[in-house]
Write a protein that holds these residues in place. Structure first.
Motif, PDB file in Angstrom:
ATOM      1  N   PHE A  66       0.821  -1.216   0.000  1.00 45.42           N
ATOM      2  CA  PHE A  66       0.000   0.000   0.000  1.00 45.42           C
ATOM      3  C   PHE A  66       0.854   1.264   0.000  1.00 45.42           C
ATOM      4  N   THR A  67       1.895   1.265   0.789  1.00 44.98           N
ATOM      5  CA  THR A  67       2.739   2.455   0.891  1.00 44.98           C
ATOM      6  C   THR A  67       3.341   2.822  -0.455  1.00 44.98           C
ATOM      7  N   GLU A  68       3.688   1.819  -1.241  1.00 42.42           N
ATOM      8  CA  GLU A  68       4.335   2.084  -2.525  1.00 42.42           C
ATOM      9  C   GLU A  68       3.369   2.562  -3.600  1.00 42.42           C
ATOM     10  N   ILE A  69       2.144   2.079  -3.560  1.00 38.86           N
ATOM     11  CA  ILE A  69       1.220   2.434  -4.643  1.00 38.86           C
ATOM     12  C   ILE A  69       0.242   3.538  -4.267  1.00 38.86           C
ATOM     13  N   GLY A  70       0.192   3.898  -2.991  1.00 40.31           N
ATOM     14  CA  GLY A  70      -0.810   4.857  -2.550  1.00 40.31           C
ATOM     15  C   GLY A  70      -0.559   6.277  -3.008  1.00 40.31           C
ATOM     16  N   THR A  71       0.692   6.730  -2.890  1.00 45.41           N
ATOM     17  CA  THR A  71       0.977   8.118  -3.217  1.00 45.41           C
ATOM     18  C   THR A  71       2.228   8.246  -4.069  1.00 45.41           C
ATOM     19  N   GLU A  87      -2.085   7.989  -6.840  1.00 49.61           N
ATOM     20  CA  GLU A  87      -2.045   9.448  -6.834  1.00 49.61           C
ATOM     21  C   GLU A  87      -1.551   9.994  -8.176  1.00 49.61           C
ATOM     22  N   SER A  88      -0.545   9.332  -8.757  1.00 54.86           N
ATOM     23  CA  SER A  88      -0.037   9.815 -10.048  1.00 54.86           C
ATOM     24  C   SER A  88      -1.102   9.711 -11.133  1.00 54.86           C
ATOM     25  N   ILE A  89      -1.840   8.612 -11.146  1.00 52.41           N
ATOM     26  CA  ILE A  89      -2.927   8.475 -12.116  1.00 52.41           C
ATOM     27  C   ILE A  89      -3.976   9.554 -11.865  1.00 52.41           C
ATOM     28  N   HIS A  90      -4.304   9.744 -10.600  1.00 54.00           N
ATOM     29  CA  HIS A  90      -5.254  10.789 -10.205  1.00 54.00           C
ATOM     30  C   HIS A  90      -4.813  12.156 -10.733  1.00 54.00           C
ATOM     31  N   ASP A  91      -3.540  12.468 -10.560  1.00 51.87           N
ATOM     32  CA  ASP A  91      -3.029  13.763 -11.012  1.00 51.87           C
ATOM     33  C   ASP A  91      -3.170  13.915 -12.530  1.00 51.87           C
TER      34      ASP A  91
END
Ligand code: CU
Length: 165
Positions: A66-71, A87-91
């Motif tokens: 989770f830590t690696e893919i969350g943000t 987060e990167s996809i979100h951005d």
């Protein structure tokens, strides 16, 4: 699109949100007479669709931490590589909807005025829920804040109990 009448100029670095009477996507300019360019928005969304789909697939199938893919704040201590996150996809989606002339979705203080914001964030929440169903034992791991921010100092230890802002 949604029509609103709020704003104090001092709160915004770019003035167009004062004189745009509605949310704009892919605006023709940053001027008062800018118009949404729905054709460009659709073309860009269609152009990005396969890439975003592949990135989501990769997150679902290749990373159980989770830590690696969350943000996008997660940075490994060593080694080169290509890292992705929800987060990167979100951005990217924010920028794709906002377009090149700073449509509302491109700018944090006004992005939530666009109704697309809520659909977009519901999809991000859905993606997280699907990922959590695949990896129910992974969750936020304590880690040091990488850079100072308004509420946190560089090096502060953040964990699942850290107050969200
Ligand atoms: Cu967002």
């Amino acid at each position: 699109l949604y029509v609103f009448h709020v704003f104090q100029l001092a709160n915004y670095r770019t003035p167009q949100y004062i004189y745009w009477p509605e949310t704009l996507r892919w605006p023709t300019s940053t001027q008062a007479d800018a118009q949404t360019q729905t054709d460009k928005l659709i073309a860009q969304m269609n152009s990005n669709q396969a890439q975003v789909k592949q990135r989501l697939y990769n997150l679902f199938t290749s990373n159980s931490n989770f830590t690696e893919i969350g943000t996008s704040a997660w940075i490994p201590d060593s080694g080169p590589g290509s890292y992705d996150s929800f987060e990167s996809i979100h951005d990217q989606i924010h920028g794709t909807i906002g377009g090149s002339n700073y449509g509302d979705m491109s700018v944090v203080p006004v992005s939530a005025f666009d109704p697309a914001f809520w659909l977009h964030h519901a999809m991000i929440d859905r993606s997280f829920a699907l990922w959590q169903a695949l990896y129910p034992d992974s969750y936020v791991e304590p880690m040091a804040q990488k850079q100072g921010a308004y509420w946190y100092n560089s090096g502060d230890n953040l964990d699942a109990e850290t107050r969200k802002l």
